[in-house]
Design a protein around this motif. Structure first.
Motif, PDB file in Angstrom:
ATOM      1  N   TRP A  34       6.133 -69.987 -19.658  1.00 30.78           N
ATOM      2  CA  TRP A  34       7.497 -69.753 -20.135  1.00 30.78           C
ATOM      3  C   TRP A  34       7.572 -68.361 -20.757  1.00 30.78           C
ATOM      4  O   TRP A  34       6.678 -67.939 -21.487  1.00 30.78           O
ATOM      5  CB  TRP A  34       7.896 -70.819 -21.146  1.00 30.78           C
ATOM      6  CG  TRP A  34       8.542 -72.018 -20.525  1.00 30.78           C
ATOM      7  CD1 TRP A  34       9.858 -72.350 -20.565  1.00 30.78           C
ATOM      8  CD2 TRP A  34       7.914 -73.055 -19.749  1.00 30.78           C
ATOM      9  NE1 TRP A  34      10.093 -73.513 -19.862  1.00 30.78           N
ATOM     10  CE2 TRP A  34       8.912 -73.968 -19.354  1.00 30.78           C
ATOM     11  CE3 TRP A  34       6.608 -73.288 -19.345  1.00 30.78           C
ATOM     12  CZ2 TRP A  34       8.641 -75.089 -18.587  1.00 30.78           C
ATOM     13  CZ3 TRP A  34       6.326 -74.404 -18.574  1.00 30.78           C
ATOM     14  CH2 TRP A  34       7.339 -75.288 -18.200  1.00 30.78           C
ATOM     15  N   ALA A  35       8.648 -67.655 -20.482  1.00 30.29           N
ATOM     16  CA  ALA A  35       8.755 -66.244 -20.854  1.00 30.29           C
ATOM     17  C   ALA A  35       9.128 -66.084 -22.325  1.00 30.29           C
ATOM     18  O   ALA A  35       9.970 -66.821 -22.857  1.00 30.29           O
ATOM     19  CB  ALA A  35       9.786 -65.553 -19.971  1.00 30.29           C
ATOM     20  N   TYR A  36       8.519 -65.102 -22.977  1.00 27.72           N
ATOM     21  CA  TYR A  36       8.845 -64.741 -24.351  1.00 27.72           C
ATOM     22  C   TYR A  36       9.829 -63.571 -24.349  1.00 27.72           C
ATOM     23  O   TYR A  36      10.044 -62.916 -23.344  1.00 27.72           O
ATOM     24  CB  TYR A  36       7.584 -64.335 -25.118  1.00 27.72           C
ATOM     25  CG  TYR A  36       6.526 -65.411 -25.214  1.00 27.72           C
ATOM     26  CD1 TYR A  36       6.867 -66.753 -25.121  1.00 27.72           C
ATOM     27  CD2 TYR A  36       5.181 -65.089 -25.390  1.00 27.72           C
ATOM     28  CE1 TYR A  36       5.906 -67.747 -25.205  1.00 27.72           C
ATOM     29  CE2 TYR A  36       4.208 -66.070 -25.484  1.00 27.72           C
ATOM     30  CZ  TYR A  36       4.571 -67.402 -25.381  1.00 27.72           C
ATOM     31  OH  TYR A  36       3.614 -68.373 -25.462  1.00 27.72           O
ATOM     32  N   GLY A  37      10.409 -63.322 -25.506  1.00 24.36           N
ATOM     33  CA  GLY A  37      11.282 -62.166 -25.650  1.00 24.36           C
ATOM     34  C   GLY A  37      12.753 -62.495 -25.747  1.00 24.36           C
ATOM     35  O   GLY A  37      13.586 -61.589 -25.834  1.00 24.36           O
ATOM     36  N   SER A  38      13.093 -63.789 -25.757  1.00 19.75           N
ATOM     37  CA  SER A  38      14.495 -64.178 -25.860  1.00 19.75           C
ATOM     38  C   SER A  38      14.581 -65.578 -26.445  1.00 19.75           C
ATOM     39  O   SER A  38      13.687 -66.406 -26.249  1.00 19.75           O
ATOM     40  CB  SER A  38      15.171 -64.146 -24.484  1.00 19.75           C
ATOM     41  OG  SER A  38      16.456 -64.737 -24.542  1.00 19.75           O
ATOM     42  N   MET A  39      15.675 -65.837 -27.173  1.00 21.32           N
ATOM     43  CA  MET A  39      15.906 -67.181 -27.690  1.00 21.32           C
ATOM     44  C   MET A  39      16.253 -68.157 -26.575  1.00 21.32           C
ATOM     45  O   MET A  39      16.123 -69.363 -26.742  1.00 21.32           O
ATOM     46  CB  MET A  39      17.039 -67.161 -28.721  1.00 21.32           C
ATOM     47  CG  MET A  39      16.678 -66.500 -30.024  1.00 21.32           C
ATOM     48  SD  MET A  39      17.985 -66.713 -31.237  1.00 21.32           S
ATOM     49  CE  MET A  39      17.282 -65.820 -32.615  1.00 21.32           C
ATOM     50  N   THR A  40      16.713 -67.641 -25.458  1.00 29.70           N
ATOM     51  CA  THR A  40      17.016 -68.489 -24.299  1.00 29.70           C
ATOM     52  C   THR A  40      15.871 -68.365 -23.300  1.00 29.70           C
ATOM     53  O   THR A  40      16.023 -67.792 -22.222  1.00 29.70           O
ATOM     54  CB  THR A  40      18.352 -68.076 -23.667  1.00 29.70           C
ATOM     55  OG1 THR A  40      18.345 -66.657 -23.441  1.00 29.70           O
ATOM     56  CG2 THR A  40      19.515 -68.436 -24.561  1.00 29.70           C
ATOM     57  N   GLU A  41      14.726 -68.907 -23.696  1.00 30.05           N
ATOM     58  CA  GLU A  41      13.535 -68.800 -22.855  1.00 30.05           C
ATOM     59  C   GLU A  41      13.702 -69.536 -21.533  1.00 30.05           C
ATOM     60  O   GLU A  41      13.061 -69.193 -20.536  1.00 30.05           O
ATOM     61  CB  GLU A  41      12.312 -69.339 -23.604  1.00 30.05           C
ATOM     62  CG  GLU A  41      12.216 -70.855 -23.728  1.00 30.05           C
ATOM     63  CD  GLU A  41      13.298 -71.476 -24.595  1.00 30.05           C
ATOM     64  OE1 GLU A  41      13.798 -72.561 -24.241  1.00 30.05           O
ATOM     65  OE2 GLU A  41      13.638 -70.865 -25.622  1.00 30.05           O
TER      66      GLU A  41
ATOM     67  N   THR B 136      23.029 -64.913 -28.241  1.00 28.15           N
ATOM     68  CA  THR B 136      22.061 -63.949 -28.763  1.00 28.15           C
ATOM     69  C   THR B 136      20.906 -63.760 -27.788  1.00 28.15           C
ATOM     70  O   THR B 136      20.525 -62.629 -27.449  1.00 28.15           O
ATOM     71  CB  THR B 136      21.521 -64.413 -30.124  1.00 28.15           C
ATOM     72  OG1 THR B 136      22.600 -64.536 -31.057  1.00 28.15           O
ATOM     73  CG2 THR B 136      20.506 -63.420 -30.675  1.00 28.15           C
ATOM     74  N   GLY B 137      20.344 -64.869 -27.322  1.00 28.44           N
ATOM     75  CA  GLY B 137      19.233 -64.777 -26.381  1.00 28.44           C
ATOM     76  C   GLY B 137      19.625 -64.146 -25.061  1.00 28.44           C
ATOM     77  O   GLY B 137      18.870 -63.347 -24.487  1.00 28.44           O
ATOM     78  N   LEU B 138      20.808 -64.471 -24.571  1.00 28.90           N
ATOM     79  CA  LEU B 138      21.262 -63.915 -23.294  1.00 28.90           C
ATOM     80  C   LEU B 138      21.512 -62.413 -23.397  1.00 28.90           C
ATOM     81  O   LEU B 138      21.209 -61.658 -22.466  1.00 28.90           O
ATOM     82  CB  LEU B 138      22.533 -64.641 -22.841  1.00 28.90           C
ATOM     83  CG  LEU B 138      22.368 -66.130 -22.516  1.00 28.90           C
ATOM     84  CD1 LEU B 138      23.726 -66.774 -22.276  1.00 28.90           C
ATOM     85  CD2 LEU B 138      21.462 -66.338 -21.312  1.00 28.90           C
ATOM     86  N   PHE B 139      22.062 -61.972 -24.519  1.00 29.71           N
ATOM     87  CA  PHE B 139      22.306 -60.539 -24.704  1.00 29.71           C
ATOM     88  C   PHE B 139      20.983 -59.782 -24.838  1.00 29.71           C
ATOM     89  O   PHE B 139      20.857 -58.634 -24.387  1.00 29.71           O
ATOM     90  CB  PHE B 139      23.187 -60.324 -25.934  1.00 29.71           C
ATOM     91  CG  PHE B 139      23.722 -58.924 -26.069  1.00 29.71           C
ATOM     92  CD1 PHE B 139      23.990 -58.150 -24.952  1.00 29.71           C
ATOM     93  CD2 PHE B 139      23.971 -58.379 -27.317  1.00 29.71           C
ATOM     94  CE1 PHE B 139      24.490 -56.858 -25.069  1.00 29.71           C
ATOM     95  CE2 PHE B 139      24.472 -57.098 -27.451  1.00 29.71           C
ATOM     96  CZ  PHE B 139      24.727 -56.337 -26.325  1.00 29.71           C
ATOM     97  N   GLU B 140      19.980 -60.422 -25.457  1.00 38.27           N
ATOM     98  CA  GLU B 140      18.654 -59.805 -25.540  1.00 38.27           C
ATOM     99  C   GLU B 140      18.088 -59.539 -24.148  1.00 38.27           C
ATOM    100  O   GLU B 140      17.450 -58.511 -23.909  1.00 38.27           O
ATOM    101  CB  GLU B 140      17.704 -60.715 -26.328  1.00 38.27           C
ATOM    102  CG  GLU B 140      17.972 -60.768 -27.817  1.00 38.27           C
ATOM    103  CD  GLU B 140      17.095 -61.780 -28.529  1.00 38.27           C
ATOM    104  OE1 GLU B 140      16.773 -61.569 -29.710  1.00 38.27           O
ATOM    105  OE2 GLU B 140      16.731 -62.796 -27.901  1.00 38.27           O
ATOM    106  N   ILE B 141      18.317 -60.465 -23.234  1.00 34.49           N
ATOM    107  CA  ILE B 141      17.835 -60.275 -21.861  1.00 34.49           C
ATOM    108  C   ILE B 141      18.584 -59.139 -21.186  1.00 34.49           C
ATOM    109  O   ILE B 141      17.994 -58.313 -20.474  1.00 34.49           O
ATOM    110  CB  ILE B 141      18.005 -61.579 -21.055  1.00 34.49           C
ATOM    111  CG1 ILE B 141      17.208 -62.722 -21.698  1.00 34.49           C
ATOM    112  CG2 ILE B 141      17.555 -61.381 -19.610  1.00 34.49           C
ATOM    113  CD1 ILE B 141      17.442 -64.073 -21.047  1.00 34.49           C
ATOM    114  N   LEU B 142      19.895 -59.076 -21.413  1.00 29.93           N
ATOM    115  CA  LEU B 142      20.730 -58.078 -20.743  1.00 29.93           C
ATOM    116  C   LEU B 142      20.290 -56.655 -21.061  1.00 29.93           C
ATOM    117  O   LEU B 142      20.301 -55.786 -20.182  1.00 29.93           O
ATOM    118  CB  LEU B 142      22.196 -58.279 -21.148  1.00 29.93           C
ATOM    119  CG  LEU B 142      23.212 -57.329 -20.513  1.00 29.93           C
ATOM    120  CD1 LEU B 142      23.304 -57.561 -19.012  1.00 29.93           C
ATOM    121  CD2 LEU B 142      24.581 -57.490 -21.169  1.00 29.93           C
TER     122      LEU B 142
END
Length: 554
Positions: A255-262, A307-313
């Motif tokens: 599972w990928a790290y770096g976002s609240m929406t893993e 928040t998590g989705l914007f982090e990915i963007l």
């Protein structure tokens, strides 16, 4: 039944370490000194199928293993993604099944044939190795009629996103392997991965590397693990908090790290590697879960998602980059972007929503007058968008009330949860703050046993003192003030000699927005949990006063 359940609840609440030690003996010794954020790895075999009935025999039950990964204040545990990776490694060294199912703790299986249905999809492709995962759309038990809080996302789930629960994963895909590099009778393909490759990706555990070799190469001819109890120490090793150091876990593996929406990020990585996915819909629903109710829980959940989705963007995982440099299809890229721009939409929509009251307050206009030909274009755009959105809900078998509830909640969520998510990530990007993982409270409504709910109105919006309510409360107050002043001017003719004043378009826009924000209009005069707290009203009033001051200066 209810009295027995209440008795069990009291026993659990009254339980303490002394009681556990006295009744459980050595079985609970590992739990005695365990703290929530600081404890060693705990692995317990609760049911060993090999020592009891076989799975295929009548009354058989699969392995049941309790896993609590090691946690230490000095190591980031990566929330749910870290937990899923620990479970993936433990299952690899204990059973190494090629298919994995993950279900959240608040969900349960509602269809006993769900595994069979999923296997038909996972193994039913012409090219089996391209079946990455099968996602079951989320369904809820005891949910409120017509989705009053807009959190079921039934229309969005027409896509093939990995939703974080109710999903059957191919272990190969989770290990970050591209379909073209997997060897299952393909000509010109490379052999099994080398020792160095496995060492680099999976760290030092020989058992884990060997299990990964079987999965990646497609060679499942090895002997199945018979005595899983003998692998407990290895399981503890791979679930330690420092096991992932220097490996690709959380980056290219697991599972990928770096976002609240893993979940979304992991699903996107699987799609970008070239894997396909499928959606499984059954009747009855395969899994049932619990949806958050009330304003605070709903908006908290959407804020965390946005928040998590914007982090990915704004990261290197942007789907546009993956579409160019990897195997993410362009249509998949567009589908992911519709989610990732939630937080950006919150800021953009707020600017547009402030423009209407600004015009009413300053006696200006930005939309066409009813007497102008351009007015028909504006009206056509408004009707086209809402009609298309309405038809989508009808095609999904939803009611008119469900469409309206989701429409108004989108305006509320945009001006609150999405907006705060935008500023949260913005502050994190410039180094002024860090994002905080907020757990969504999912409370069950109480019942008297006859189906009657104890709550006065469970579908009514509830409030608390959370900052997420401040911007949308201020927006509600501002529109009330603006439409009042605008109406006063129109009725008493104070704008007759002023050219370019607001027209019917501005009044309709302001009225439509207030209709969408009706729960907050009621909250301004409500009481108890149905009323907006005075602390929120005060802060919102200051924002409105600041806007009025700035408007008058211009």
């Amino acid at each position: 039944m209810k009295s027995e359940y209440d008795k069990l609840v009291r026993r659990i609440e009254d339980a303490d370490e002394t009681t556990l030690l006295r009744q459980g003996g050595g079985e609970f010794a590992e739990f005695m000194d365990a703290k929530r954020t600081n404890h060693r790895a705990i692995v317990k075999v609760i049911w060993d199928n090999n020592s009891k009935n076989r799975i295929g025999e009548e009354g058989g039950f699969p392995h049941l293993i309790y896993v609590s990964r090691e946690k230490s204040p000095g190591h980031h545990h990566h929330y749910k993604a870290g937990a899923m990776n620990a479970l993936t490694r433990v299952s690899a060294v204990m059973t190494n099944a090629p298919i994995m199912l993950n279900v959240d703790c608040d969900m349960f299986a509602n269809d006993p044939q769900v595994v069979l249905h999923a296997m038909c999809l996972l193994l039913g492709f012409d090219d089996e190795i391209s079946s990455g995962f099968v996602q079951v759309p989320q369904s809820f038990y005891g949910d409120l009629k017509d989705d009053p809080f807009g959190n079921k996302l039934e229309v969005i789930y027409k896509g093939l996103f990995y939703g974080g629960t109710g999903c059957f994963h191919c272990r190969k895909a989770i290990y970050g392997i591209e379909p073209d590099s997997i060897v299952v009778g393909r000509e010109g393909a490379a052999g099994s991965p080398s020792y160095k490759e496995l060492q680099f990706k999976f760290e030092s555990s020989e058992e884990l590397k060997e299990s990964a070799r079987y999965i990646i190469s497609g060679d499942m001819s090895g002997e199945p693990i018979v005595d899983i109890s003998s692998h407990i120490e290895v399981a503890k090793e791979v679930s330690s908090c420092n096991y992932e150091s220097g490996t690709h876990w959380g980056l290219e593996v697991g599972w990928a790290y770096g976002s609240m929406t893993e979940d979304i990020l992991t699903g996107q990585r699987i799609h970008a590697a070239g894997w396909r996915s499928a959606k499984l819909e059954t009747e009855p629903p395969a899994f049932l879960g619990c949806a958050p109710t009330g304003g605070p829980a709903c908006l908290t959940q959407f804020k965390r998602w946005a928040t998590g989705l914007f982090e990915i963007l704004i990261s290197q995982n942007n789907p546009l980059l993956l579409s160019i440099f990897k195997h993410l299809q362009f249509r998949q890229c567009l589908a992911y972007l519709t989610l990732y721009v939630w937080a950006v939409r919150g800021f953009v929509e707020l600017c547009y929503e402030l423009l209407v009251p600004y015009c009413l307050l300053t006696n200006q206009s930005f939309l066409s007058k009813a007497s102008e030909n351009c007015f028909n274009i504006t009206l056509a755009l408004f009707l086209t968008y809402n009609t298309y959105n309405f038809v989508e809900y009808m095609e999904c078998g939803l009611s008119v009330r469900a469409w309206w509830n989701n429409h108004r909640m989108q305006r509320i969520i945009s001006a609150s949860a999405w907006l705060l998510a935008f500023f949260t990530v913005l502050l994190k990007t410039i180094g002024l703050s860090e994002t905080v993982f907020e757990v969504t409270r999912k409370e069950k409504s109480t019942s008297d046993g006859n189906g009657q709910n104890d709550e006065v109105d469970p579908e009514r919006f509830t409030f608390d003192a959370s900052p997420v309510f401040i911007p949308v409360t201020a927006l509600t107050m501002l529109n009330i003030v603006a439409i009042t002043i605008g109406t006063w001017r129109a009725v008493f003719g104070t704008t007759e000699d002023v050219p370019g004043g607001p027209g019917i378009s501005e009044f309709m826009s302001c009225g439509w927005l207030l209709l969408c924000l009706l729960p907050f209009v009621r909250g301004l005069v409500g009481k108890g949990s149905y009323g907006i707290p005075w602390s929120v009203k005060l802060k919102a009033s200051l924002l409105v006063a600041l806007f009025l001051f700035c408007s008058n200066r211009n």
